[in-house]
Design an enzyme around this catalytic site. Structure first.
Site, short mmCIF file in Angstrom:
data_model
loop_
_atom_site.label_atom_id
_atom_site.label_comp_id
_atom_site.label_asym_id
_atom_site.label_seq_id
_atom_site.Cartn_x
_atom_site.Cartn_y
_atom_site.Cartn_z
N LYS A 195 0.92 -1.06 0.07
CA LYS A 195 0.28 0.14 0.12
C LYS A 195 1.31 1.44 -0.12
O LYS A 195 1.92 1.75 0.72
CB LYS A 195 -0.87 -0.33 1.23
CG LYS A 195 -2.05 -1.34 1.07
CD LYS A 195 -2.67 -0.96 2.77
CE LYS A 195 -3.17 0.25 2.91
NZ LYS A 195 -4.49 -0.18 4.37
O1 G3P Z 1 -7.65 1.05 5.71
C1 G3P Z 1 -7.86 2.65 5.71
C2 G3P Z 1 -8.61 2.66 7.18
O2 G3P Z 1 -8.05 1.76 7.86
C3 G3P Z 1 -8.96 3.55 7.99
O3 G3P Z 1 -9.72 2.97 8.58
O4 G3P Z 1 -11.41 3.87 10.69
O5 G3P Z 1 -8.79 4.77 10.72
O6 G3P Z 1 -10.88 5.80 9.16
P1 G3P Z 1 -10.51 4.82 9.97
#
Ligand code: G3P
Length: 228
Positions: free
Chosen positions: A87
């Site tokens: 990634k």
């Molecule tokens: O894969 C990206 C994701 O983990 C981000 O999630 O909850 O930090 O917005 P969040």
């Protein structure tokens, strides 16, 4: 449709892989932080062992520059395995890294995507997956549904091999919408998976069926028991 789990927690991966045919696992530095100072490469290898070689393991490169991302990507492929989807943030520097690594036919996921513009640049570079942050987009008043629809349409129109891997979900409705409007893949935290499968109404239906059965054939009875 591909369902992935957004976690590096071994016991939660083991739990949910029993129930769902997971297409893979995604991680990022914030997710790794939740596990503490793990032995990083061995931990990723353990996840690979659990999910198998056909599932997709997405591991995030860290840094700011093309050079940072390319070096991290090579370290991940050398020390975890060469099939990992690395990634890389969809910045100008990240796109430069993606361009270089796709020219070598490596597996790449363009992450940190908030806008259609980023998605189209990642698609132009041949990223295998494009990861929009669904909930974060909504919090910024960016129309996540329009993003998914428009990017999915463009992928179809161009016969692009890129797939939308929607991420950053904070409830099951967001997951449903991402799938409904065209994301080929979604990755969700184990908390979202647990809440989606743990709705009280689902459990109540199961309890009611069991109670009705037992009221006919006796407590603890089952169909299998009748066959004995
Ligand atoms: O894969 C990206 C994701 O983990 C981000 O999630 O909850 O930090 O917005 P969040």
């Amino acid at each position: 449709m591909e369902i992935l789990l957004d976690t590096a927690n071994i016991s939660l991966i083991k739990r949910f892989i029993k129930a769902i045919d997971l297409a893979g696992i995604t991680t990022n530095p914030t997710i790794v932080k939740k596990e503490g100072k793990i032995d990083f490469f061995n931990h990723m290898k353990e996840i690979r062992q659990i999910i198998g070689k056909d599932a997709k393991l997405h591991v995030q490169a860290v840094g700011q520059t093309k050079d940072d991302f390319v070096k991290d990507a090579r370290a991940i492929w050398d020390n975890v395995d060469p099939d990992v989807y690395v990634k890389i943030p969809t910045t100008e520097e990240g796109l430069a890294a993606i361009k270089t690594l796709k020219a070598e036919d490596k597996h790449i996921t363009a992450t940190g995507v908030y806008t259609e513009f980023q998605a189209y640049m990642a698609m132009a570079n041949g990223a295998d997956y494009i990861a929009p942050y669904y909930n974060r987009m909504r919090n910024m008043n960016i129309d996540a549904v329009a993003f998914i629809k428009n990017v999915a349409d463009r992928i179809a129109l161009e016969h692009s091999s890129s797939k939308i891997l929607a991420a950053s979900f904070h409830n099951v409705e967001e997951v449903n919408n991402a799938i409904r409007y065209g994301a080929q893949a979604v990755t969700m935290g184990p908390d979202i998976m647990a809440s989606g499968l743990g709705m009280p109404a689902i459990g109540k239906a199961v309890d009611d069926f069991q109670a009705d059965w037992e009221s006919i054939y006796g407590e603890g009875s089952s169909i299998a028991a009748l066959a004995k």
